[in-house]
Write a protein that holds these residues in place. Sequence first.
Motif, mmCIF file in Angstrom:
data_model
loop_
_atom_site.group_PDB
_atom_site.id
_atom_site.type_symbol
_atom_site.label_atom_id
_atom_site.label_comp_id
_atom_site.label_asym_id
_atom_site.label_seq_id
_atom_site.Cartn_x
_atom_site.Cartn_y
_atom_site.Cartn_z
ATOM 1 N N LEU A 110 45.858 39.140 38.321
ATOM 2 C CA LEU A 110 44.507 38.804 38.776
ATOM 3 C C LEU A 110 43.842 40.014 39.430
ATOM 4 N N ASP A 143 39.873 40.761 41.617
ATOM 5 C CA ASP A 143 39.031 39.936 42.503
ATOM 6 C C ASP A 143 38.251 38.887 41.715
ATOM 7 N N ARG A 170 39.390 25.604 41.368
ATOM 8 C CA ARG A 170 40.557 26.487 41.182
ATOM 9 C C ARG A 170 41.847 25.692 41.343
ATOM 10 N N GLN A 214 40.660 36.194 40.481
ATOM 11 C CA GLN A 214 41.153 35.426 41.629
ATOM 12 C C GLN A 214 40.148 34.334 42.030
ATOM 13 N N ASN A 215 38.871 34.653 41.908
ATOM 14 C CA ASN A 215 37.839 33.703 42.337
ATOM 15 C C ASN A 215 37.312 32.841 41.203
#
Length: 166
Positions: A81, A83, A161, A86-87
């Motif tokens: 991942l 940034d 998520r 990740q989001n």
Amino acid sequence: MKLVKVEKRWQSEHEAYVKEWGSARMVPSSFSLSGYDTYEAYLEELEMRQQGIENWVPNSNYFLIDNRNRIVAMVNIRHRLNDYLQNIGGHIGYGVRPSERQKGYATLMLAQALKKCKEQELKRVLVTCDDDNICSAKVILKNGGIEDEPFRDEDGSVIRRFWIEL
Ligand SMILES: CC(C)(COP(=O)(O)OP(=O)(O)OC[C@H]1O[C@@H](n2cnc3c(N)ncnc32)[C@H](O)[C@@H]1OP(=O)(O)O)[C@@H](O)C(=O)NCCC(=O)NCCS
């Protein structure tokens, strides 16, 4: 049903799939053929992206093929991942051929993709979907997704998520 790598022999099937997808943004974007003069040029660029160039982390791409050798779905697996992933993007992105939806293929393909993640020695996998993508949320939950905090983008959109332990 099986996952196969993106290769020249799937060119006409891949093109037919893209045609059926229509004007909507291709998901996952790694399977978009727009902007390439030839299929070979697409394959060359994909190969470089898979190794991880510019903003791309190392990744793998597979077609889900039925027993008539027809592409019914596509999946992109990110090996780590950044940034953005990740989001918003997560480890795995997938899409199903419009005429083949609601037959359980996304659920089956995510299960097969998780096996590939295990081969990459990932311990847990992040899978995300837009807040209003009820189908995708069901696919993730059916594969053992445990919901984490959502991400709220600057434009107000909400990304759900989920983590899946391998
Ligand atoms: C989201 C997507 C991948 C789902 O693929 P699919 O093969 O149709 O998914 P499945 O058949 O495995 O499962 C879909 C689930 O959603 C359910 N579903 C379908 N339409 C629904 C609706 N309008 N409301 C609620 N649930 C719905 C199905 O019943 C099924 O759940 P069930 O097994 O509990 O009945 C597919 O619609 C797609 O490619 N969409 C465009 C790209 C995309 O959004 N990709 C995911 C990005 S996170």
